[in-house]
Design an enzyme around this catalytic site. Structure first.
Site, short mmCIF file in Angstrom:
data_model
loop_
_atom_site.label_atom_id
_atom_site.label_comp_id
_atom_site.label_asym_id
_atom_site.label_seq_id
_atom_site.Cartn_x
_atom_site.Cartn_y
_atom_site.Cartn_z
N LYS A 63 0.83 -1.20 0.00
CA LYS A 63 0.00 0.00 0.00
C LYS A 63 0.87 1.26 0.00
CE LYS A 63 -3.93 -1.84 2.64
NZ LYS A 63 -4.99 -1.53 1.68
N ARG A 120 -10.74 -11.10 1.03
CA ARG A 120 -11.64 -12.08 0.42
C ARG A 120 -11.02 -13.48 0.41
NH1 ARG A 120 -11.61 -8.37 -4.78
NH2 ARG A 120 -11.26 -6.94 -3.03
#
Length: 488
Positions: free
Chosen positions: A265, A339
């Site tokens: 990130k 996920r």
């Protein structure tokens, strides 16, 4: 855990108002009619309350707001808070009124003269919710509010009505604490230990370690955490106050810190990724609430606890991993890791517990913030009945939620050339393709909701019932759903 505000209930004693220290609060309806306690304060202050309620300022004031009369003559209190509130207000206005009082609480505490107010329990709930402060790591003078006494005509009945609400508040606080904790404290080991401690409340808690997860085939979950020194875990919490029928399942994503892995990130805002375990925090808070209020329901809560870090052992973009279900997943972006965690835990929950329905929660996508901002969580579901019941519960508790679409057309965006599916479909419809990914791991006969709470788990400005920071969003709505739909 953050210590809840000291809140007690006592019988109305008009004579105690003159000598009460700290703050004194009274309620006046929009009709400007003064009740017993307001009349007593008005006499003590030589008509100050009446002058205020007869003014244009009172007429323009919104329901649930408070006006401060500082250093009132004739009283020992530092201030009188005059709250505009109907005798039968909406739940939202009553809780807002309590929150308004909590915001100005000082160390001197407060006397809240509820008299026979019909919404006294909700007022008390608002006080408790807004008085929360996460100041564990502040070393200076902490401004914990003093004791709050709520006077009522029937304090025993009020205490009984407020009891279940206090359990909800404690569940919310537990969630807020978890979301607020820094990642060097709330490791996967620490998180699991906090959940194991809830066995004292009557929860059955089981911790699945990495060796257990390997045997079960939870390879997508394990792949996320393989670059971290913190071991990946799945914690199973069971509360059965409702008999032998199959449980309702709650599943939470618990990424205690997320750098994005190898797909790292940007540095700006990465410190906020301590809240990437928000879904697991909500599940934990709900399970705590159910145990505290002895809910007559059968509910299981499962959380996947991992840390997503860059390392020589970390998974790479382009890797292919096999889920517990058996589907293969091409990892396009290691920052789409939540996920992968949920895929295995969702499948495990269904294989082991055969739930009557299932809801997962995750701070899953930045895309949901683009779509809904910080006012609403995204709601995705394969079952209209369950979805509508949840939306009704969320609306009743004042927790914003908005249903988003699911469609096989979006599956085209997450098709992989080399595996069964890939873990991201790019920027377009990012929150929807994430939900479509998760739906692949939900059996057709299982009613299911996915809640993307990335925009509501932690916010930069205060909300109606919380200071800025962790909100505990979802604990109230899910507890309401379980009360309305699953309790016998």
């Amino acid at each position: 855990m953050t210590t809840p505000i000291a809140l007690r209930f006592a019988e109305t004693d008009l004579d105690a108002i003159a000598t009460a220290t700290g703050r004194v609060a009274v309620f006046v309806g929009p009709n400007a009619k003064l009740g017993p306690s307001a009349r007593r304060v008005n006499r003590l202050t030589k008509g100050a309350v009446a002058r205020y309620v007869e003014s244009e300022a009172f007429e323009k004031a919104k329901e649930g707001t408070a006006h401060v009369l500082s250093w009132p003559a004739g009283m020992a209190a530092d201030a009188v808070d005059v709250v505009k509130l109907s005798r039968r207000p909406s739940q939202a206005d009553a809780r807002k009124a309590g929150a308004a009082l909590a915001k100005v609480l000082g160390k001197g505490g407060a006397l809240i003269a509820a008299d026979g107010h019909k919404a006294a329990a909700d007022i008390a709930f608002g006080v408790a919710m807004r008085a929360y402060a996460f100041d564990t790591y502040k070393t200076g003078d902490k401004t914990a509010p003093g004791e709050v006494t709520m006077m009522a005509t029937n304090p025993e009945a009020l205490a009984a009505e407020a009891g279940p609400m206090a359990a909800v508040a404690e569940g919310v606080f537990f969630t807020r604490d978890l979301v607020s904790e820094p990642a060097n404290i709330l490791t996967t080991d620490d998180f699991a230990a906090r959940l194991a401690a809830m066995q004292e409340l009557g929860l059955e808690v089981e911790i699945l370690e990495e060796a257990d997860l390997e045997k079960l085939g939870m390879r997508t979950l394990l792949a996320v955490g393989q670059g971290s020194e913190s071991p990946s875990k799945v914690v199973v919490m069971q509360w059965n106050g409702g008999g032998d029928e199959a449980p309702f399942a709650l599943v939470g994503k618990g990424v205690v810190f997320d750098t994005g892995g190898i797909s790292i990130k940007p540095a700006g805002g990465m410190e906020d990724m301590t809240m990437d375990m928000g879904g697991a925090g909500v599940v934990s808070g709900v399970m705590r609430t159910l145990a505290l209020r002895k809910a007559k329901a059968n509910v299981v809560g499962l959380v996947g606890l991992v840390e997503n870090m860059p390392d020589g052992k970390a998974q790479r973009p382009g890797d292919v991993v096999t889920s517990m279900k058996g589907d293969t997943v091409e990892v396009i972006n290691t920052d789409a890791e939540g996920r992968l965690v949920l895929a295995d835990v969702l499948w495990y929950a269904q294989e082991r517990f055969k739930p009557t329905g299932m809801i997962d929660l995750a701070t899953l996508t930045g895309a949901i913030i683009i779509g809904l901002g910080h006012e609403m969580a995204g709601v995705f579901s394969n079952d209209d009945d369950l979805c509508n019941a949840f939306l009704k519960a969320a609306a009743a508790e004042g927790e914003g939620a908005w249903r988003m679409p699911l469609s096989p057309a979006y599956d085209e965006l997450i098709k992989s050339q080399i595996a069964d599916i890939k873990n991201t479909g790019g920027r377009g419809a990012g929150s929807i393709t994430a939900a479509q990914f998760l739906q692949r791991f939900v059996k057709e006969d299982c009613p299911w909701i996915h809640l993307d709470i990335a925009g509501v788990a932690s916010v930069k400005s205060e909300t109606a019932l919380a200071p800025k920071g962790a909100t505990g969003w979802g604990v109230m709505a899910l507890d309401r759903l379980i009360r309305d739909r699953y309790e016998g």
